[in-house]
Write a protein that holds these residues in place. Structure first.
Motif, PDB file in Angstrom:
ATOM      1  N   TYR A  73     -16.948   3.218 -20.710  1.00  0.00           N
ATOM      2  CA  TYR A  73     -15.706   2.662 -20.191  1.00  0.00           C
ATOM      3  C   TYR A  73     -14.505   3.368 -20.789  1.00  0.00           C
ATOM      4  N   SER A  74     -13.378   3.253 -20.105  1.00  0.00           N
ATOM      5  CA  SER A  74     -12.184   3.999 -20.483  1.00  0.00           C
ATOM      6  C   SER A  74     -10.955   3.102 -20.456  1.00  0.00           C
ATOM      7  N   SER A  98     -16.561   2.025 -25.278  1.00  0.00           N
ATOM      8  CA  SER A  98     -16.435   3.474 -25.106  1.00  0.00           C
ATOM      9  C   SER A  98     -17.814   4.131 -25.051  1.00  0.00           C
ATOM     10  N   LEU A 151      -8.145   4.686 -19.644  1.00  0.00           N
ATOM     11  CA  LEU A 151      -7.361   5.445 -18.672  1.00  0.00           C
ATOM     12  C   LEU A 151      -7.747   5.040 -17.255  1.00  0.00           C
ATOM     13  N   PRO A 152      -6.797   5.115 -16.320  1.00  0.00           N
ATOM     14  CA  PRO A 152      -7.127   4.763 -14.932  1.00  0.00           C
ATOM     15  C   PRO A 152      -8.264   5.634 -14.395  1.00  0.00           C
ATOM     16  N   SER A 153      -9.347   4.995 -14.028  1.00  0.00           N
ATOM     17  CA  SER A 153     -10.507   5.666 -13.435  1.00  0.00           C
ATOM     18  C   SER A 153     -11.430   4.577 -12.923  1.00  0.00           C
ATOM     19  N   GLU A 154     -12.550   4.979 -12.353  1.00  0.00           N
ATOM     20  CA  GLU A 154     -13.487   3.974 -11.863  1.00  0.00           C
ATOM     21  C   GLU A 154     -14.163   3.210 -12.998  1.00  0.00           C
ATOM     22  N   LYS A 155     -14.175   3.761 -14.209  1.00  0.00           N
ATOM     23  CA  LYS A 155     -14.783   3.094 -15.356  1.00  0.00           C
ATOM     24  C   LYS A 155     -13.748   2.382 -16.233  1.00  0.00           C
ATOM     25  N   MET A 156     -12.494   2.303 -15.778  1.00  0.00           N
ATOM     26  CA  MET A 156     -11.438   1.652 -16.550  1.00  0.00           C
ATOM     27  C   MET A 156     -11.628   0.138 -16.501  1.00  0.00           C
TER      28      MET A 156
END
Length: 87
Positions: free
Chosen positions: A20-21, A16, A23-28
């Motif tokens: 990074y995440s 984190s 949740l759906p995203s480019e950093k997931m």
């Protein structure tokens, strides 16, 4: 050794901080969700996480479980608070 709350929570927290995440995203990262699920599944009814005492130098098992359980609970909580979806 098998996974534990200390290492899992610490890893989730570090991910984190790196942005990074869960949740759906480019950093997931797909590896994050199983870590969250592991912590949710292994939490004790009292809110703590179980830990296995690590060996001390010389191979003798450690006897101080309360400090490692407290540290594991802290790390697991930090990881979940930073990454668990809010809904």
């Amino acid at each position: 050794m098998t996974s534990d709350a200390y290492a899992t929570g610490q890893t989730l927290y570090a991910l984190s901080l790196a942005g990074y995440s869960a949740l759906p995203s480019e950093k997931m990262r797909p590896q994050i969700r199983p870590g969250i699920e592991f912590l949710v599944a292994t939490q004790e009814p009292d809110g703590s996480w179980p830990m296995v005492s690590r060996a001390k130098p010389g191979g003798k098992p450690g006897k101080l479980l309360t400090p490692i359980t407290t540290a594991a609970t802290s790390e697991a909580t930090l990881g979940l608070v930073r990454l668990a979806p809010q809904h």
